[in-house]
Design a protein around this motif. Structure first.
Motif: not given
Length: 251
Positions: A58-69
């Motif tokens: 889940a976090i991988d996708e949010l990082v890929a979408e640049r929502i998380l870093l």
């Protein structure tokens, strides 16, 4: 707020998608603010009652979408709108040789108005709703290249005035984020060609009738909530539009 996922709620989607949705809702609610770290994967896994592998996906996708870093050795943080992020993620006008630079912005006008039909459609508000309309001129290499006409819902930015907007420290999206807690996480753009009208031509220092690129952009926050509608007219004599796409699983 972290809470164990109910088994009955998981059927329609993969488990990691449900986790991603819950994390996104918490971000929208301000549980973790821009620049702040989110809990560790182990803590999130315990809180949601799922495996670390599910949390990581889940976090991988949010990082890929640049929502998380992710920051090596420090953890995972809510992304902030730095100038570098704006330049490489939200600003797509480059030199013919691919060179990038952060534009110098000159505010031309700032006024309270009401939503026109197209504004209302793009912002998902009723026609006539109070809005703010801002016009900017963006210069690259000291020359005018982009004329921006920006509309935002007044309700989202209740005390935004000309002085605050012009005196912001950083980017426009950075102002939205820091002062109003509104985090632009993605944009939707429609491109078309046009001929410059007299007013726009004068702003861009080109002849009326010269070919220009028109970009109609909707800026979206969490849950695809529209927060800004922007029409950019671009002089493409020495510049062009460049969008670098990335791919995440399921897209």
């Amino acid at each position: 707020m972290i809470g164990t996922l109910a088994a009955g709620a998981l059927a329609p989607h993969p488990l990691y998608k449900e986790v991603k949705s819950r994390i996104t809702r918490d971000l929208a609610a301000g549980v973790w603010k821009p620049g702040e770290p989110i809990p560790s994967e182990a803590r999130l896994a315990r809180g949601f009652g799922v495996s670390i592998g599910t949390i990581r996906k889940a976090i991988d996708e949010l990082v890929a979408e640049r929502i998380l870093l992710r920051q090596q050795g420090r953890g995972t943080f809510v992304a902030t709108h730095s100038e570098d992020r704006t330049l490489f993620y939200f600003f797509h006008i480059v030199g013919k040789d691919g060179s990038r630079e952060l534009p110098m912005t000159e505010m031309l006008s700032f006024r309270k108005t009401t939503a026109r039909k197209e504004d209302a459609t793009r912002l998902a508000i009723a026609p006539g709703t109070p809005t703010l309309r801002i016009q900017n001129l963006l210069k690259l290499g000291g020359k005018p290249v982009v004329f921006d006409d920006i509309v935002v819902p007044g309700a989202l930015f209740p005390d935004l005035d000309e002085h605050t907007f012009a005196g912001r420290d950083g980017t426009i999206y950075g102002l939205y984020q820091a002062r109003y807690g509104i985090n632009v996480i993605r944009i939707s753009e429609r491109l078309s060609s046009a001929l410059a009208t007299g007013t726009v031509a004068a702003r861009l220092a080109i002849e009326a009738g010269a070919p220009v690129l028109v970009i109609k952009r909707v800026a979206l926050s969490y849950n695809d909530t529209p927060v800004e509608y922007r029409v950019s007219t671009v002089n493409t004599a020495a510049h062009e539009y460049l969008s670098d796409l990335w791919k995440t699983e399921g897209r």
